[in-house]
Each structure stands twice: as structure tokens, then as C-alpha cells.
Design a protein around this motif. Structure first.
Motif, short mmCIF file in Angstrom:
data_model
loop_
_atom_site.label_atom_id
_atom_site.label_comp_id
_atom_site.label_asym_id
_atom_site.label_seq_id
_atom_site.Cartn_x
_atom_site.Cartn_y
_atom_site.Cartn_z
N PRO A 41 13.15 -20.31 21.78
CA PRO A 41 12.40 -20.59 22.59
C PRO A 41 12.63 -21.13 23.99
N ALA A 42 13.75 -21.45 24.19
CA ALA A 42 14.42 -20.86 25.90
C ALA A 42 16.24 -21.31 25.87
N ASP A 43 16.37 -19.89 26.71
CA ASP A 43 17.93 -20.37 26.81
C ASP A 43 18.65 -21.63 27.57
N PHE A 44 20.01 -21.92 27.21
CA PHE A 44 20.27 -23.25 26.92
C PHE A 44 19.70 -24.79 26.38
N THR A 45 19.87 -23.64 25.76
CA THR A 45 19.35 -25.06 24.63
C THR A 45 20.06 -25.37 23.52
N VAL A 47 19.68 -25.37 19.24
CA VAL A 47 19.43 -24.99 18.12
C VAL A 47 19.58 -23.49 18.51
N CYS A 48 18.88 -22.33 19.41
CA CYS A 48 18.91 -21.04 20.04
C CYS A 48 20.25 -20.68 20.31
N PRO A 49 21.68 -20.72 20.28
CA PRO A 49 23.05 -20.54 20.97
C PRO A 49 23.07 -20.40 19.46
N THR A 50 22.84 -20.99 18.98
CA THR A 50 23.69 -21.09 17.53
C THR A 50 23.30 -19.58 16.51
N GLU A 51 21.40 -19.64 16.60
CA GLU A 51 21.09 -18.47 15.85
C GLU A 51 21.14 -17.10 16.88
N LEU A 52 21.54 -17.25 18.14
CA LEU A 52 21.86 -15.83 19.01
C LEU A 52 23.41 -15.38 18.66
N GLY A 53 24.13 -16.66 18.60
CA GLY A 53 25.89 -16.32 18.04
C GLY A 53 25.75 -16.05 16.69
N ASP A 54 24.94 -16.38 15.62
CA ASP A 54 24.62 -15.66 14.37
C ASP A 54 24.68 -14.71 14.46
#
Length: 188
Positions: A41-45, A47-54
Motif C-alpha cells: 500500500p504505501a511507504d512509511f506505514t 505492515v509494509c516495512p515488516t514485509e519488505l524487511g523480510d
């Protein structure tokens, strides 16, 4: 896309942020290798950083399979850089972060939430011929797992290399596959 599986990657041109630089990327850059388009969905959110970090933590495993990851959101490539520079989790990312502020790529894959102008959590695995082999779309509050994605890609690569064989549920690399035939009907 009305039917995802076996659909061809549609043409696109975009800007990406990767390893401290901006660069152009198009559908032509993707063809000829396995690829994951990972919409969020968007940067600076949250759940997104947890997925991208994984994905970042498992990036070498994807590279060993000759798979490139392309994360995509409707943010700009400039926003991707700002997020990369300000978050320890996102700073680990080495794969291309594609900016799709016009929503062209997001709409091409059918994951645009029009009323919000953001993408659903959609994962698409593209084969070297530019055809979609795996699709996963989850609700915004449900994060995805890079380990499970790797397992699915290994299965897709296996069946691509072994026509006539299929991978059963929970198949892992090195395990037995099936060769569909009349002899198997009703015996599994």
C-alpha cells in the motif's frame, strides 16, 4: 487482468530506487529471468516495512534462484529514497523499489484500490517468458512471508524445468513430485 495465471506482463516504464541510485526500469528489463512483483500500500506505514524487511533478509536466497524482486507502491521513487534513508528496516533493501505514482503498473496487475489510490498487497511471480505463474493477494492487515514465497518459486521453477510433473501440497525442494496419469486417479 481478468485472468492472472499465464497472463503476460504488460508494458510499463517507471523509475526505481536501488542501492543509492535512481534508474529507469521497464517490462523489457524483467523478461528473460524469474521476477517477483511485490505490491504494497504505501511507504512509511506499519505492515509494509515488516514485509519488505523480510524480503530484504531473504534477498540472497532469491538471487540464488536467479529471481529479482521488484517492490511496487504508488509512492514516487523519491519517497522510496526518503524511506530508505530514514528506516533501519528499509535501509537493508537492495532490490529495486519501483515508484508508480500514476498507478499504471498497479492497474496493469489489477491491484489498485481506486478510492484510496494505493495498491492491495499483491504478489506476482513472473517466469522468464514474461508470464504470471503465481498470484497471492491478501487484505491490507495481513503480512506475507518470504519463506513461503521462496517455496512456491522453487515449485514453479521445478515444474517449468520438468514438464509432466506437478508439485503436491507442502512440496519442498528435493521431495517427490507427481506425474499425473490415469493410474493415480483415486489413489492419492
Amino acid at each position: 487482468m481478468s485472468r492472472y495465471i499465464e497472463s503476460e506482463l504488460k508494458p510499463f516504464n517507471a523509475k526505481a530506487y536501488q542501492n543509492g541510485e535512481f534508474h529507469d526500469i521497464s517490462d523489457e528489463d524483467v523478461k528473460g529471468k524469474w521476477a517477483v512483483f511485490f505490491f504494497y500500500p504505501a511507504d512509511f506505514t506499519f505492515v509494509c516495512p515488516t514485509e519488505l524487511g523480510d524480503l530484504a533478509d531473504n534477498y540472497e536466497a532469491f538471487k540464488k534462484l536467479d529471481v529479482e524482486i521488484y517492490s511496487v507502491s504508488t509512492d514516487t521513487h523519491f519517497t522510496h529514497k526518503a524511506w530508505h534513508d530514514s528506516s533501519d528496516t528499509i535501509n537493508k533493501i537492495q532490490y529495486p523499489m519501483i515508484g508508480d505514482p500514476t498507478g499504471t503498473i498497479t492497474r496493469n496487475f489489477g491491484v489498485m484500490i481506486e478510492e484510496k489510490g494505493i495498491a492491495d498487497r499483491g504478489t506476482f511471480v513472473i517466469d522468464p517468458e514474461g508470464r504470471i505463474q503465481i498470484v497471492e493477494i491478501t487484505a491490507g492487515s495481513i503480512g506475507r512471508d518470504a519463506g513461503e514465497l521462496l517455496r512456491k518459486i522453487k515449485a514453479a521453477q521445478y515444474v517449468a524445468a520438468h514438464p509432466g510433473e506437478v508439485c503436491p501440497a507442502k512440496w519442498k525442494e528435493g521431495e517427490e513430485t507427481l506425474a499425473p496419469s490415469l493410474d493415480l486417479i483415486g489413489k492419492i
